[in-house]
Design an enzyme around this catalytic site. Structure first.
Site, PDB file in Angstrom:
ATOM      1  N   LYS A  38       1.259  -1.174  -0.447  1.00 12.56           N
ATOM      2  CA  LYS A  38       0.330  -0.039  -0.219  1.00 12.56           C
ATOM      3  C   LYS A  38       0.661   0.892   0.078  1.00 12.56           C
ATOM      4  O   LYS A  38       0.649   2.531  -0.955  1.00 12.56           O
ATOM      5  CB  LYS A  38      -0.883  -0.135   1.090  1.00 12.56           C
ATOM      6  CG  LYS A  38      -1.683   1.642   1.363  1.00 12.56           C
ATOM      7  CD  LYS A  38      -2.594   1.034   2.417  1.00 12.56           C
ATOM      8  CE  LYS A  38      -1.820   0.832   3.758  1.00 12.56           C
ATOM      9  NZ  LYS A  38      -1.156   1.931   4.171  1.00 12.56           N
ATOM     10  N   THR A  39       1.786   1.134   0.599  1.00  9.82           N
ATOM     11  CA  THR A  39       2.587   2.380   0.949  1.00  9.82           C
ATOM     12  C   THR A  39       3.378   2.805  -0.217  1.00  9.82           C
ATOM     13  O   THR A  39       3.991   3.782  -0.230  1.00  9.82           O
ATOM     14  CB  THR A  39       3.399   2.049   1.936  1.00  9.82           C
ATOM     15  OG1 THR A  39       2.462   2.414   2.863  1.00  9.82           O
ATOM     16  CG2 THR A  39       4.232   3.950   2.350  1.00  9.82           C
ATOM     17  N   ASP A 223      -4.461   7.930   2.762  1.00 10.55           N
ATOM     18  CA  ASP A 223      -4.015   6.622   3.411  1.00 10.55           C
ATOM     19  C   ASP A 223      -4.691   6.140   4.371  1.00 10.55           C
ATOM     20  O   ASP A 223      -5.850   7.216   4.836  1.00 10.55           O
ATOM     21  CB  ASP A 223      -2.514   6.955   3.610  1.00 10.55           C
ATOM     22  CG  ASP A 223      -1.756   5.508   3.757  1.00 10.55           C
ATOM     23  OD1 ASP A 223      -2.261   4.677   3.337  1.00 10.55           O
ATOM     24  OD2 ASP A 223      -1.067   5.232   4.842  1.00 10.55           O
ATOM     25  N   GLU A 224      -4.849   5.274   4.859  1.00 10.75           N
ATOM     26  CA  GLU A 224      -5.826   4.390   5.632  1.00 10.75           C
ATOM     27  C   GLU A 224      -7.162   4.977   5.419  1.00 10.75           C
ATOM     28  O   GLU A 224      -7.804   5.293   6.586  1.00 10.75           O
ATOM     29  CB  GLU A 224      -5.235   4.183   6.934  1.00 10.75           C
ATOM     30  CG  GLU A 224      -4.177   4.320   6.955  1.00 10.75           C
ATOM     31  CD  GLU A 224      -3.710   2.246   7.343  1.00 10.75           C
ATOM     32  OE1 GLU A 224      -4.398   1.694   6.231  1.00 10.75           O
ATOM     33  OE2 GLU A 224      -2.093   2.384   7.350  1.00 10.75           O
ATOM     34  N   GLN A 254      -9.521  -3.763   7.804  1.00 10.78           N
ATOM     35  CA  GLN A 254      -8.667  -3.447   9.368  1.00 10.78           C
ATOM     36  C   GLN A 254      -9.428  -1.879   9.859  1.00 10.78           C
ATOM     37  O   GLN A 254      -8.530  -1.405   9.811  1.00 10.78           O
ATOM     38  CB  GLN A 254      -7.004  -3.181   8.474  1.00 10.78           C
ATOM     39  CG  GLN A 254      -6.085  -4.089   7.660  1.00 10.78           C
ATOM     40  CD  GLN A 254      -5.112  -4.366   7.528  1.00 10.78           C
ATOM     41  OE1 GLN A 254      -4.151  -3.673   8.066  1.00 10.78           O
ATOM     42  NE2 GLN A 254      -4.784  -4.327   5.823  1.00 10.78           N
ATOM     43  N   ARG A 607       0.084  -9.356  10.738  1.00  8.99           N
ATOM     44  CA  ARG A 607       1.526  -8.576  11.216  1.00  8.99           C
ATOM     45  C   ARG A 607       2.184 -10.028  11.291  1.00  8.99           C
ATOM     46  O   ARG A 607       3.454 -10.171  10.813  1.00  8.99           O
ATOM     47  CB  ARG A 607       1.686  -8.287  12.390  1.00  8.99           C
ATOM     48  CG  ARG A 607       0.453  -7.550  13.479  1.00  8.99           C
ATOM     49  CD  ARG A 607       0.304  -6.183  11.859  1.00  8.99           C
ATOM     50  NE  ARG A 607      -1.021  -6.105  11.038  1.00  8.99           N
ATOM     51  CZ  ARG A 607      -0.954  -5.873   9.457  1.00  8.99           C
ATOM     52  NH1 ARG A 607       0.024  -4.792   9.911  1.00  8.99           N
ATOM     53  NH2 ARG A 607      -1.766  -6.268   8.826  1.00  8.99           N
TER      54      ARG A 607
END
Length: 721
Positions: A38-39, A223-224, A254, A607
């Site tokens: 994503k980043t 973002d997010e 998420q 994670r």
């Protein structure tokens, strides 16, 4: 200024990432599964826009952490050079604070307005409650603060909320809210929520200002996006209205922050809000093994509110997920540390490769204790170490004063906590008297009738405080440390005090206090001959010294699951997987909240890069009481072929140690099957079974509101009705 051609960096992306980066016009929704880059996609999109000739100040990139913003900017600079430094990038609050600095005079503020933090805000609310003459026992300032913050994030004005108020409590909150906003304005101040609220107000009242920023920001990247609240959603709609080049990226699976205002519907409804939007799915996972990813995918598919994604990875099949069945919470901590040692032995991991995740901060204590016993350095992310938390330090100060009445620092910490009407002026007069007479503060307070300048009310309050402390000084050598601690907490009314606050932070403080009571009870049981309060405090002091020795470059990480979002570790332990703990009790009968708990579990699972451990305890101690636990439903949502179970037989020696007893002062008499009893937490219940003997007697109680609980009679503090 060096700018690389787009072909130099687009080749680094997979097909789905490349397509998402190259689409720049109109509304865009990028669904990014965990570990899907994503980043990287956001960073490359910024670089791609710059390589096409878009000027950096025409790009607005909004994130939720400064760390994420800085990381993206650094990566963009590596791709296209220093031109990326001029991209407008930061958190929502930092970006709109800068806009407000420029435009503050339009709203009647000066450009040097003050931004109040939470403590400043709470102090102001306290003074307003006092000015409004509301009794302190009817309006808790922290609760009022939390309520006002939620109202503001829902974009409801004081006037609208006042009109909607349906009960006396909301009427009072409306009055506080209105007075609070007025006081902030009079002080040329804004709180954290105002940085967004006032930006919307600015754009609504001054269309020319809105048009200026609409023109400036031709491309908006978020973002997010699943973590945005109502006010952030409104701001994005307003700013993007002219060019409509709004690109949002995130993962509905998420979304775990509804308790602080995030609205998952912002993401689920994006297509409805922008019917012409283009949707891209990043489904290839680069982080986890196939087994871990399949397990996480199987769990999250039980949610009804979600956007379908087909997660996959080219990584190895990997090892099975290990489920640890533990006798109790102490056994859980021991097993987790045991398997950390085994992983280090077998796979040569570094300590930094491990993370221990838990649902509530209070759970960290046993893991901290066990890691210290085994000599492992650790670091806690997103929280202070257990014994450094305020509510724990407050109680330890009481214990230290009881053990050593000359401990002036401990006395000053707790003399007016909880509030008992001993103010600063009174304390200063006590200090002056103590200095003249050469006494400790406690000795001086015990002679308050001879201290000049004190009011009768102050003398009475001091007398009550001294009587309380002296009571426990006298009891110190007569009852166990665990019993003393429990009785003191009851006398102080701390659980009731924090319950009245009614905030998530207050609930965490209650859980931490209960965990401390469990720690002291365990210490007393394990050291029947030398388990007094002095020894416990000595142990805690040594722990504090060891705590300063951590090697932060290579240490085991401990954190809540909420803190773990966005991080990754080779080996992950998710602990406390029990009904009522994870999923947390308040969510069990609420489908929306239960689905968020499942998303939180999904975040924790994803994670893990190479190995995932999941643990639960069959019994857990809270506030000195032992409760029978039921394994979390989430464990049953993982396909059995992906799981390897580990459990051990009951150790008789462990069981004996667990029920070792000192004084039975809290044990009720004449209790039997069928007895109607009352518990301080669970309320009314009926005894349905009794087992064990002597100080190891256990009772099964069917509580009216909480169902069946297995309790150690000695610590249950049951009252026969």
């Amino acid at each position: 200024m060096k700018i690389f051609k787009m072909r130099d960096f687009l080749k680094d992306l997979n097909k789905a990432q490349r397509e998402a980066v190259k689409c720049i016009d109109g509304p865009i929704l990028i669904l990014a599964g965990p570990g899907s880059g994503k980043t990287r996609v956001l960073t490359y999109k910024i670089a791609y826009l710059l390589s096409l000739g878009v000027r950096p100040w025409e790009i607005l990139a909004l994130t939720f952490t400064n760390k994420a913003a800085n990381e993206m900017k650094e990566r963009a600079v590596q791709l296209v050079g220093d031109i990326a430094k001029n991209v407008v990038m930061g958190t929502f609050h930092s970006v709109f604070a800068k806009i407000l600095r420029q435009e503050a005079e339009r709203l009647g503020y000066t450009r040097s307005f003050t931004i109040y933090d939470q403590d400043d805000s709470l102090s102001l609310i306290k003074s307003i409650i006092k000015e409004l003459n509301f009794p302190e026992d009817t309006i808790n300032p922290s609760l009022a603060q939390a309520k006002i913050s939620n109202i503001k994030n829902a974009f409801v004005s004081p006037e609208v909320f006042s009109a909607l108020a349906e009960n006396s409590f909301d009427v009072k909150i409306a009055q506080i809210y209105k007075a609070y906003q007025s006081a902030l304005f009079q002080r040329n101040a804004m709180d954290f929520d105002d940085l967004l609220i006032k930006s919307v107000e600015l754009f609504e009242r001054y269309p020319d200002v809105l048009e200026k920023y609409q023109t400036k920001f031709k491309y908006i990247l978020v973002d997010e996006y699943q973590d945005t609240n109502r006010v952030q959603y409104i701001l994005l709609r307003m700013l993007s209205a002219k060019h409509r080049n709004l690109c949002v990226i995130g993962d509905d699976a998420q979304s775990i922050y509804s308790w602080r205002g995030a609205e998952i519907r912002n993401m689920l409804d994006f297509k409805n809000d922008f019917p012409d939007c283009k949707i891209f799915k990043l489904e290839q996972n680069y982080r986890s093994t196939k087994k871990i990813l399949r397990a996480a995918d199987s769990v999250i598919k039980n949610n009804t509110e979600q956007i379908f994604k087909n997660l996959w990875t080219e990584n190895s099949e990997g090892e099975p997920i290990v489920v640890l069945e533990c006798r109790n919470d102490r056994d859980e901590a021991e097993k987790v540390v045991h398997f950390i040692k085994e992983e280090i032995r077998r796979n040569k991991y570094n300590l930094r490769d491990f993370v221990i995740l838990y649902r509530t901060n209070a759970q960290s204590r046993l893991f901290e204790d066990e890691l210290r016993r085994q000599g492992f350095p650790y670091t806690i992310v997103g929280s202070v170490a257990f014994y450094k938390r305020k509510e724990i330090k407050d109680l330890l100060a009481y214990f230290r004063l009881i053990v050593n009445p000359r401990d002036d620092e401990s006395l000053l910490r707790i003399v007016n906590f909880p509030n008992r009407g001993i103010g600063d002026v009174t304390i200063e007069r006590v200090k002056a008297f103590a200095n003249v007479k050469g006494l400790s503060l406690f000795e001086a307070m015990c002679r308050s009738h001879t201290i000049p300048g004190l009011t009768e009310k102050a003398r009475k309050n001091i007398f009550n405080f001294c009587t309380l402390i002296q009571k426990y000084i006298d009891l110190k050598d007569k009852i166990s440390a665990g019993e003393l601690a429990r009785a003191l907490v009851d006398d102080l009314g701390l659980i009731r005090f924090y319950k009245q606050e009614g905030t998530p932070e207050a609930q965490q403080r209650i859980e931490n206090i209960e965990e401390l009571l469990s720690a002291i009870t365990e210490f007393s049981n394990e050291n029947p001959e030398d388990g007094g309060l002095e020894k416990f405090l000595e142990q805690v002091s040594l722990i504090a010294e060891i705590d300063t020795w951590e090697n932060k470059r290579d240490a085991i990480t401990l954190m809540t699951l909420h803190s773990a979002k966005g991080l990754e570790f080779p080996v992950v332990f998710i602990t406390g997987l029990e009904e009522g703990l994870f999923p947390i009790a308040s969510s069990i009968y609420n489908l929306k909240e239960l689905e968020e708990e499942r998303r939180l579990f999904y975040v924790g699972m994803t994670r893990a890069m190479r190995k995932l451990y999941l643990s639960y305890a069959k019994e857990r101690m809270r506030a000195g009481n032992v409760f029978v636990q039921k394994r979390s439903r989430f464990l049953d949502e993982i396909p059995p072929e992906l799981v390897s179970y580990y459990s051990s037989r009951e150790d008789k020696k462990e069981r004996v140690r667990e029920v070792k007893i000192s004084s039975p002062m809290f044990q009720p008499k004449n209790i039997g099957v069928g007895s109607l009893v009352k518990h301080e937490v669970f309320g009314l219940g009926v005894v349905v079974d009794i087992s064990g003997s002597g100080d190891g007697i256990r009772v099964m109680v069917d509580f009216k509101e909480y169902g069946r609980k297995l309790l150690l009679l000695k610590y249950a503090n049951l009252k026969v009705i």
